[in-house]
Design an enzyme around this catalytic site. Structure first.
Site, PDB file in Angstrom:
ATOM      1  N   ASP A  46       0.835  -1.130   0.030  1.00  0.00           N
ATOM      2  CA  ASP A  46       0.087  -0.014   0.109  1.00  0.00           C
ATOM      3  C   ASP A  46       0.730   1.348  -0.142  1.00  0.00           C
ATOM      4  O   ASP A  46       1.754   1.222   1.028  1.00  0.00           O
ATOM      5  CB  ASP A  46      -0.766  -0.043   1.173  1.00  0.00           C
ATOM      6  CG  ASP A  46      -1.888   1.228   1.432  1.00  0.00           C
ATOM      7  OD1 ASP A  46      -3.003   1.274   0.859  1.00  0.00           O
ATOM      8  OD2 ASP A  46      -1.438   2.128   1.646  1.00  0.00           O
ATOM      9  N   TYR A  51       2.933   9.858  -0.397  1.00  0.00           N
ATOM     10  CA  TYR A  51       3.982   9.547   0.450  1.00  0.00           C
ATOM     11  C   TYR A  51       5.336   9.740  -0.185  1.00  0.00           C
ATOM     12  O   TYR A  51       6.420   9.551   0.456  1.00  0.00           O
ATOM     13  CB  TYR A  51       4.032   7.886   0.594  1.00  0.00           C
ATOM     14  CG  TYR A  51       2.686   7.457   1.498  1.00  0.00           C
ATOM     15  CD1 TYR A  51       1.694   8.577   1.897  1.00  0.00           C
ATOM     16  CD2 TYR A  51       1.980   6.051   1.147  1.00  0.00           C
ATOM     17  CE1 TYR A  51       0.366   8.000   2.486  1.00  0.00           C
ATOM     18  CE2 TYR A  51       0.797   6.001   1.983  1.00  0.00           C
ATOM     19  CZ  TYR A  51      -0.011   6.659   2.665  1.00  0.00           C
ATOM     20  OH  TYR A  51      -1.248   6.455   2.984  1.00  0.00           O
ATOM     21  N   LYS A  76      -2.609   5.865  -4.254  1.00  0.00           N
ATOM     22  CA  LYS A  76      -3.843   6.834  -3.957  1.00  0.00           C
ATOM     23  C   LYS A  76      -3.679   8.088  -4.733  1.00  0.00           C
ATOM     24  O   LYS A  76      -2.478   8.711  -4.751  1.00  0.00           O
ATOM     25  CB  LYS A  76      -3.923   6.942  -2.543  1.00  0.00           C
ATOM     26  CG  LYS A  76      -4.167   5.608  -1.698  1.00  0.00           C
ATOM     27  CD  LYS A  76      -4.379   5.952  -0.141  1.00  0.00           C
ATOM     28  CE  LYS A  76      -3.949   4.716   0.591  1.00  0.00           C
ATOM     29  NZ  LYS A  76      -2.492   4.468   0.772  1.00  0.00           N
ATOM     30  N   HIS A 109      -7.708   9.393  -2.129  1.00  0.00           N
ATOM     31  CA  HIS A 109      -7.121   9.468  -0.696  1.00  0.00           C
ATOM     32  C   HIS A 109      -8.014  10.319   0.438  1.00  0.00           C
ATOM     33  O   HIS A 109      -7.985   9.791   1.364  1.00  0.00           O
ATOM     34  CB  HIS A 109      -5.636  10.089  -0.761  1.00  0.00           C
ATOM     35  CG  HIS A 109      -4.811   9.865   0.354  1.00  0.00           C
ATOM     36  ND1 HIS A 109      -3.298   9.507  -0.002  1.00  0.00           N
ATOM     37  CD2 HIS A 109      -4.863   9.295   1.375  1.00  0.00           C
ATOM     38  CE1 HIS A 109      -2.677   9.541   1.193  1.00  0.00           C
ATOM     39  NE2 HIS A 109      -3.559   9.190   1.970  1.00  0.00           N
TER      40      HIS A 109
END
Length: 314
Positions: A46, A51, A76, A109
């Protein structure tokens, strides 16, 4: 020690592994961490655009030699790409960084749009996040289009409230395959998770250990969830840790869990959270609910999140 290799069937017919490997934070540590995770046997990874770990995940996968067909990869869409014209391009950028031509799951997200552009956190003149104008319904409809291109095999959402999800179901044609939400023994949200079951939406629990994360203010000054005496006591019965019990609890309720770690021993140990709890132990963990939410960026994102859910901080 072995784990059960539990998977859950999505409404697309695909199987999602019950335990995934979360890659939020520690960008520079992710390539070795994902490499260890793949060696240990994780097959569900994931990540997310925000990120900044997609390139590291892609590099680790490439080096691992694990066939793409054996992996379940989730990423996402970030808030600055909510405009329907930006969604597929954002997906393409993620695919490029991940080094794959398709995703197993693409999530929105957050329901909150930011202003369009290259900045991940666009600011207005007062220093607040500059909101976008795209309705999450239109954003999701663009995700539906991505499904038709074959670039992702399933679509879903993350961090929606009950009313936001209700509205989404009424105004779109494809039921989300997955909703990724904060969920752990201190924030169980039983009525909300039951609503997902009724609608054929799989729940993935992020932050399955609750306040482990140092950025969560609400976790400051309290003991770690995984050190809860009930989890510890149940763990002792099975030769497991409190963390492993927290994971097994989520899996027993039919949800996938995505713990994150950069420590090899913990990466391997988390995979062993896929074991079966007896009914009485499951019920003891069910009794730990504190309606305690750790992640609520409402103030910084300029959007009122979770308004109708447990754990909304007044």
């Amino acid at each position: 020690m072995a784990h059960n290799g539990t998977t859950f069937k999505l409404n697309t017919g695909a199987q999602i592994p019950a335990i995934g490997f979360g890659t939020w934070q520690d960008k520079e540590a992710q390539e070795p961490a994902v490499t260890i995770a793949l060696q240990a046997g994780y097959r569900h990874i994931d990540t997310a655009r925000i990120y900044g770990t997609e390139p590291a995940v892609g590099a680790a996968i490439k080096k691992s030699g694990v066939p793409r067909s054996e992996l379940f990869i989730t990423t996402k869409l970030w808030n600055n790409s909510h405009h329907p014209d930006d969604v597929e391009a954002a997906l393409d950028a993620s695919l490029k960084d991940l080094g794959t031509d398709y995703l197993d799951l693409y999530l929105m997200h957050w329901p909150s749009p930011f202003a369009r552009g290259t900045s991940m956190f666009p600011k207005d003149s007062t220093g607040n996040v500059k909101p976008g104008t795209s309705d999450y319904i239109a954003t999701y409809q663009a995700l539906e289009h991505c499904l038709q291109t074959g670039k992702t095999r399933a679509i879903g959402i993350s961090n929606f409230s009950h009313s936001e999800l209700d509205r989404l179901l009424k105004h779109t044609s494809i039921v989300p395959a997955v909703h990724q939400i904060e969920c752990h023994p201190y924030l169980q949200q039983p009525s909300f998770t039951a609503f997902h079951n009724q609608n054929g939406i799989h729940v993935t629990q992020y932050s399955p250990f609750g306040n482990q994360n140092e950025i969560y203010d609400s976790g400051k000054g309290m003991n770690k969830l995984i050190d809860d005496p009930v989890l510890q006591e149940i763990g002792a019965k099975y030769g497991k840790s409190g963390a492993q019990v927290a994971l097994a609890w989520g899996i027993a309720h039919g949800r996938s869990v995505i713990p994150k770690s950069k420590t090899e021993s913990r990466i391997r140990a988390n995979l062993e959270g896929d074991f079966v709890l007896e009914k009485e132990d499951l019920e003891r963990v069910d009794g730990l609910d504190r309606k305690l939410r750790f992640n609520d960026p409402s103030a910084s994102f300029g959007w009122e999140f979770y308004g109708d859910l447990d754990g909304k901080r007044k």
